[in-house]
Design a protein around this motif. Structure first.
Motif, PDB file in Angstrom:
ATOM      1  N   LEU A 275      -2.006  -3.709 -11.184  1.00  0.00           N
ATOM      2  CA  LEU A 275      -0.770  -4.015 -11.330  1.00  0.00           C
ATOM      3  C   LEU A 275       0.549  -2.698 -11.277  1.00  0.00           C
ATOM      4  O   LEU A 275       0.580  -1.769 -11.543  1.00  0.00           O
ATOM      5  N   LEU A 276       1.219  -3.413 -11.059  1.00  0.00           N
ATOM      6  CA  LEU A 276       2.414  -2.746 -10.659  1.00  0.00           C
ATOM      7  C   LEU A 276       3.735  -1.858 -11.575  1.00  0.00           C
ATOM      8  O   LEU A 276       3.481  -1.318 -12.361  1.00  0.00           O
ATOM      9  N   LEU A 277       4.352  -3.176 -11.628  1.00  0.00           N
ATOM     10  CA  LEU A 277       4.860  -3.576 -13.246  1.00  0.00           C
ATOM     11  C   LEU A 277       5.019  -4.785 -14.257  1.00  0.00           C
ATOM     12  O   LEU A 277       4.487  -5.862 -13.532  1.00  0.00           O
TER      13      LEU A 277
ATOM     14  N   ASN B  64       6.220   4.771  -9.813  1.00  0.00           N
ATOM     15  CA  ASN B  64       6.295   5.424  -8.998  1.00  0.00           C
ATOM     16  C   ASN B  64       7.464   4.868  -8.243  1.00  0.00           C
ATOM     17  O   ASN B  64       7.869   4.876  -6.753  1.00  0.00           O
ATOM     18  N   GLY B  65       8.345   4.378  -9.101  1.00  0.00           N
ATOM     19  CA  GLY B  65       9.763   4.321  -8.583  1.00  0.00           C
ATOM     20  C   GLY B  65       9.962   2.890  -7.945  1.00  0.00           C
ATOM     21  O   GLY B  65      11.111   2.500  -7.909  1.00  0.00           O
TER      22      GLY B  65
ATOM     23  N   LEU C 174      11.851  -7.466  -6.793  1.00  0.00           N
ATOM     24  CA  LEU C 174      11.216  -6.343  -6.537  1.00  0.00           C
ATOM     25  C   LEU C 174      12.202  -5.440  -5.834  1.00  0.00           C
ATOM     26  O   LEU C 174      12.654  -5.602  -4.852  1.00  0.00           O
ATOM     27  N   ARG C 175      12.171  -3.614  -6.015  1.00  0.00           N
ATOM     28  CA  ARG C 175      13.271  -3.165  -5.384  1.00  0.00           C
ATOM     29  C   ARG C 175      12.775  -1.584  -5.367  1.00  0.00           C
ATOM     30  O   ARG C 175      12.051  -0.767  -6.468  1.00  0.00           O
TER      31      ARG C 175
ATOM     32  N   ILE D 285       5.834   6.303   2.954  1.00  0.00           N
ATOM     33  CA  ILE D 285       5.136   4.915   3.977  1.00  0.00           C
ATOM     34  C   ILE D 285       3.373   5.051   3.182  1.00  0.00           C
ATOM     35  O   ILE D 285       3.267   3.474   3.812  1.00  0.00           O
ATOM     36  N   SER D 286       3.593   5.657   2.019  1.00  0.00           N
ATOM     37  CA  SER D 286       2.453   5.453   1.224  1.00  0.00           C
ATOM     38  C   SER D 286       2.394   4.031   1.034  1.00  0.00           C
ATOM     39  O   SER D 286       1.827   2.972  -0.061  1.00  0.00           O
ATOM     40  N   ASP D 287       3.594   3.685   0.570  1.00  0.00           N
ATOM     41  CA  ASP D 287       4.060   2.568   0.002  1.00  0.00           C
ATOM     42  C   ASP D 287       3.501   1.150   0.724  1.00  0.00           C
ATOM     43  O   ASP D 287       4.075  -0.139   0.240  1.00  0.00           O
TER      44      ASP D 287
END
Lengths: 113, 111
Positions: free
Chosen positions: A46-48, A61-62, A76-77, A83-85
């Motif tokens: 889950l990111l958000l 993480n922004g 999503l923005r 790179i890790s995204d």
């Protein structure tokens, strides 16, 4: 019934550039909205999420996403990607009963140096 | 941080055989789910389980599929007679509310 549309199957960007991953949903009832991220060979994280209250939600993480009821969107923005995204990002919607989570087809974010 | 664990990570089976995919949900969660992801396609809902019974299932979850919580910790998905098109990544999830926590999946390959 709910449905989710992610129009972009793949989004290539350069490191430190901004990115927007689009998500539109349809539903006849009030919904909850989610973004999940899937890194290679891993499960969904889950990111958000948007449940209620402020329409702008943020991750640690922004990433941020804004619920827009009139446009039935939850894009999503991130202002500056790393790179890790690089991963697959899934938008999802559920009704208020939390029984069934409906996913979009996913957007592969490819970040290059 | 507690997590959902799935075993095995990869299973190969012959067409027509029965398979059981195993999951250990997070211990205080009450809702359990199975999803699948066919290679290159979206994640699809299969079934949700609450209070020892199925609460909702999709059209994919036909009579070949069954779920069980045989004890206080495991949650299993059984496919009675596998078909080639059952090849997919199967994800287990659990929740106590809105946040579903997913396992890392079992890749099922039917040959």
């Amino acid at each position: 019934a709910q449905s989710v549309t992610q129009l972009d199957s793949q989004v290539p960007v350069f490191e430190e550039a901004p990115v927007e991953l689009r998500c539109n949903y349809s539903s006849s009832v009030s919904v909850y909205l989610f973004w999940y991220v899937q890194y290679p060979n891993q499960g969904l994280q889950l990111l958000l999420k948007y449940l209620s209250g402020s329409t702008l939600v943020e991750s640690i993480n922004g990433f941020e996403a804004e619920f827009n009821k009139s446009q039935t969107s939850f894009h999503l923005r991130k202002p500056s990607v790393h790179i890790s995204d690089t991963a697959e990002y899934f938008c999802a919607v559920s009704d208020r009963g939390f029984q069934k989570l409906v996913f979009g087809t996913g957007t592969r974010l490819l970040v290059s140096p | 941080e507690p997590e959902v664990t799935q075993t095995p990570s990869h299973q190969v089976t012959q067409m027509g055989q029965e398979v059981i995919l195993r999951c250990v949900p997070i211990s205080n969660h009450l809702y359990f789910y199975w999803y699948r992801q066919i290679l290159g396609q979206k994640v699809e809902f299969l079934v949700s389980f609450y209070n020892n019974e199925i609460s909702e299932k999709s059209e994919i979850f036909d009579d070949q599929f069954s779920v069980e919580r045989p004890d206080g910790s495991n949650f299993t998905l059984k496919i009675r007679s596998t078909k080639l098109e059952d090849s997919a990544m199967y994800f287990c999830a659990s929740s106590e509310g809105s946040d579903r926590h997913f396992g890392s999946g079992t890749r099922l390959t039917v040959v």
